[in-house]
Design a protein around this motif. Structure first.
Motif, PDB file in Angstrom:
ATOM      1  N   ILE A  60       0.831  -1.202   0.000  1.00 23.69           N
ATOM      2  CA  ILE A  60       0.000   0.000   0.000  1.00 23.69           C
ATOM      3  C   ILE A  60       0.864   1.250   0.000  1.00 23.69           C
ATOM      4  O   ILE A  60       0.545   2.246  -0.644  1.00 23.69           O
ATOM      5  N   TYR A  61       1.990   1.171   0.681  1.00 21.39           N
ATOM      6  CA  TYR A  61       2.904   2.320   0.760  1.00 21.39           C
ATOM      7  C   TYR A  61       3.475   2.657  -0.610  1.00 21.39           C
ATOM      8  O   TYR A  61       3.606   3.818  -0.976  1.00 21.39           O
ATOM      9  N   ARG A  62       3.796   1.610  -1.400  1.00 28.47           N
ATOM     10  CA  ARG A  62       4.362   1.832  -2.730  1.00 28.47           C
ATOM     11  C   ARG A  62       3.289   1.892  -3.809  1.00 28.47           C
ATOM     12  O   ARG A  62       3.618   2.052  -4.979  1.00 28.47           O
ATOM     13  N   ASN A  63       2.027   1.673  -3.433  1.00 29.42           N
ATOM     14  CA  ASN A  63       0.910   1.673  -4.372  1.00 29.42           C
ATOM     15  C   ASN A  63       1.124   0.648  -5.489  1.00 29.42           C
ATOM     16  O   ASN A  63       0.964   0.939  -6.671  1.00 29.42           O
ATOM     17  N   ASP A  64       1.500  -0.570  -5.084  1.00 26.97           N
ATOM     18  CA  ASP A  64       1.830  -1.619  -6.039  1.00 26.97           C
ATOM     19  C   ASP A  64       1.071  -2.882  -5.634  1.00 26.97           C
ATOM     20  O   ASP A  64       1.207  -3.362  -4.519  1.00 26.97           O
ATOM     21  N   ALA A  65       0.250  -3.411  -6.536  1.00 24.79           N
ATOM     22  CA  ALA A  65      -0.607  -4.539  -6.172  1.00 24.79           C
ATOM     23  C   ALA A  65       0.162  -5.850  -6.106  1.00 24.79           C
ATOM     24  O   ALA A  65      -0.358  -6.830  -5.586  1.00 24.79           O
ATOM     25  N   ALA A  66       1.408  -5.893  -6.613  1.00 23.41           N
ATOM     26  CA  ALA A  66       2.142  -7.162  -6.641  1.00 23.41           C
ATOM     27  C   ALA A  66       2.410  -7.680  -5.236  1.00 23.41           C
ATOM     28  O   ALA A  66       2.429  -8.897  -5.020  1.00 23.41           O
ATOM     29  N   GLY A  67       2.580  -6.777  -4.260  1.00 25.24           N
ATOM     30  CA  GLY A  67       2.830  -7.211  -2.887  1.00 25.24           C
ATOM     31  C   GLY A  67       1.663  -8.000  -2.327  1.00 25.24           C
ATOM     32  O   GLY A  67       1.844  -9.020  -1.667  1.00 25.24           O
ATOM     33  N   GLN A  68       0.451  -7.545  -2.631  1.00 26.06           N
ATOM     34  CA  GLN A  68      -0.717  -8.257  -2.098  1.00 26.06           C
ATOM     35  C   GLN A  68      -0.901  -9.595  -2.784  1.00 26.06           C
ATOM     36  O   GLN A  68      -1.331 -10.569  -2.163  1.00 26.06           O
ATOM     37  N   VAL A  69      -0.548  -9.665  -4.089  1.00 26.20           N
ATOM     38  CA  VAL A  69      -0.612 -10.959  -4.778  1.00 26.20           C
ATOM     39  C   VAL A  69       0.389 -11.919  -4.156  1.00 26.20           C
ATOM     40  O   VAL A  69       0.106 -13.107  -3.962  1.00 26.20           O
ATOM     41  N   PHE A  70       1.562 -11.387  -3.775  1.00 25.51           N
ATOM     42  CA  PHE A  70       2.579 -12.224  -3.130  1.00 25.51           C
ATOM     43  C   PHE A  70       2.066 -12.761  -1.801  1.00 25.51           C
ATOM     44  O   PHE A  70       2.296 -13.928  -1.464  1.00 25.51           O
ATOM     45  N   VAL A  71       1.368 -11.916  -1.040  1.00 25.68           N
ATOM     46  CA  VAL A  71       0.783 -12.370   0.226  1.00 25.68           C
ATOM     47  C   VAL A  71      -0.202 -13.506  -0.028  1.00 25.68           C
ATOM     48  O   VAL A  71      -0.251 -14.492   0.717  1.00 25.68           O
ATOM     49  N   PHE A  72      -0.959 -13.391  -1.122  1.00 23.54           N
ATOM     50  CA  PHE A  72      -1.908 -14.457  -1.477  1.00 23.54           C
ATOM     51  C   PHE A  72      -1.179 -15.769  -1.724  1.00 23.54           C
ATOM     52  O   PHE A  72      -1.589 -16.832  -1.236  1.00 23.54           O
ATOM     53  N   PHE A  73      -0.035 -15.708  -2.443  1.00 20.27           N
ATOM     54  CA  PHE A  73       0.732 -16.927  -2.694  1.00 20.27           C
ATOM     55  C   PHE A  73       1.311 -17.484  -1.402  1.00 20.27           C
ATOM     56  O   PHE A  73       1.368 -18.705  -1.212  1.00 20.27           O
TER      57      PHE A  73
END
Lengths: 109, 162
Positions: A60-73
């Motif tokens: 959220i800090y970097r405004n990048d959705a890839a981090g949340q997808v990584f959390v999903f994995f």
């Protein structure tokens, strides 16, 4: 949902990092001080979850959705890991009749 | 703002109870409460998809598996042989040293900015689904194979040898 997202507007990133570090260290202390294999496993889950929270905050800090997808994995991996790990613990319990990790010292030599 | 600090206090408190309660079943129940506070954190960050997945997968599936295994082995009594006090103190000191190191290095790095939600749609299912099925399609499919192999492995390990 808009008012909820206003809640985080005033929290520094450092406080999230400190929260995650505290919970990660609690997990490490749990691994080091307990002898029940299942409680040790639960401490590992605690560490995984603290890292998940921090990844979400960074995303959220970097405004990048890839981090949340990584959390999903990571969550999918944790589910697989728990299934296999608990099966191993059940097998150990069937063979030695205990889940005390001090019994499992045959690989020490 | 104070809601975050209250929930953070609750998560630290319950996670301490997880590792210091003697009965393993109580540990699992406190772990469920800890994960519930994490779900509240996700919702406060407006990461709704992760909040729901955390709620369903962790609190619903994984912890039920833990509880089921504990009940299956009939371990819901306080018979855990305790480590000696010296080892416990050493473990707590080691964890505390790591915590002090992490926080000290954080202090050196200086003040941080405030976490601002620039795009309110970032954590919603629509946006994450778009990213997941375009950019991360191959890892998604590979993770399904991983789950299948984990299921086969778990059944094979837990099966009684005939």
């Amino acid at each position: 949902m808009q008012n909820m997202s206003n809640v985080i507007q005033s929290i520094p990133l450092n406080h999230y990092i400190i929260l995650s570090a505290i919970i990660f260290c609690i997990g490490i202390i749990g691994v080091l001080t307990r002898r029940n294999a299942i409680v040790i496993f639960m401490s590992v889950e605690l560490m995984l979850n603290s890292v998940n929270l921090l990844l979400t905050v960074f995303s959220i800090y970097r405004n990048d959705a890839a981090g949340q997808v990584f959390v999903f994995f990571v969550m999918a991996l944790a589910a697989a890991e728990v299934a296999v790990g608990l099966a191993i613990i059940v097998m150990i319990y069937r063979n030695t009749n205990t889940i005390d990790i001090n019994v499992l010292n045959r690989l020490k030599w | 703002m104070s809601l975050f600090y209250f929930v953070a206090f609750l998560s630290v408190f319950f996670s301490l109870l997880v590792i210091f309660s003697k009965n393993p079943v109580h540990s699992v129940l406190y772990l469920i409460l800890t994960f519930f506070t994490f779900t509240i954190h996700y919702f406060l960050l407006n990461a709704q998809f992760l909040g729901i997945v955390n709620f369903i997968v962790y609190m619903g599936a994984i912890l039920v598996l833990f509880l089921y295994t504990l009940m299956l082995m009939n371990l819901n009594h306080d018979t855990e042989p305790l480590k000696s006090n010296l080892l416990k103190v050493i473990g707590v000191i080691a964890g505390g040293c790591l915590l002090v190191t992490l926080i000290a290095s954080l202090k050196i790095s200086g003040n941080s900015e405030i976490v601002v939600l620039k795009d309110p749609n970032l954590g919603l299912v629509k946006n994450l689904g778009n990213v997941l099925f375009h950019q991360f399609l191959l890892p998604f499919e590979v993770s399904s194979i991983l789950l299948l192999s984990a299921m086969v492995g778990a059944v094979l390990l837990a099966k009684k040898e005939s």
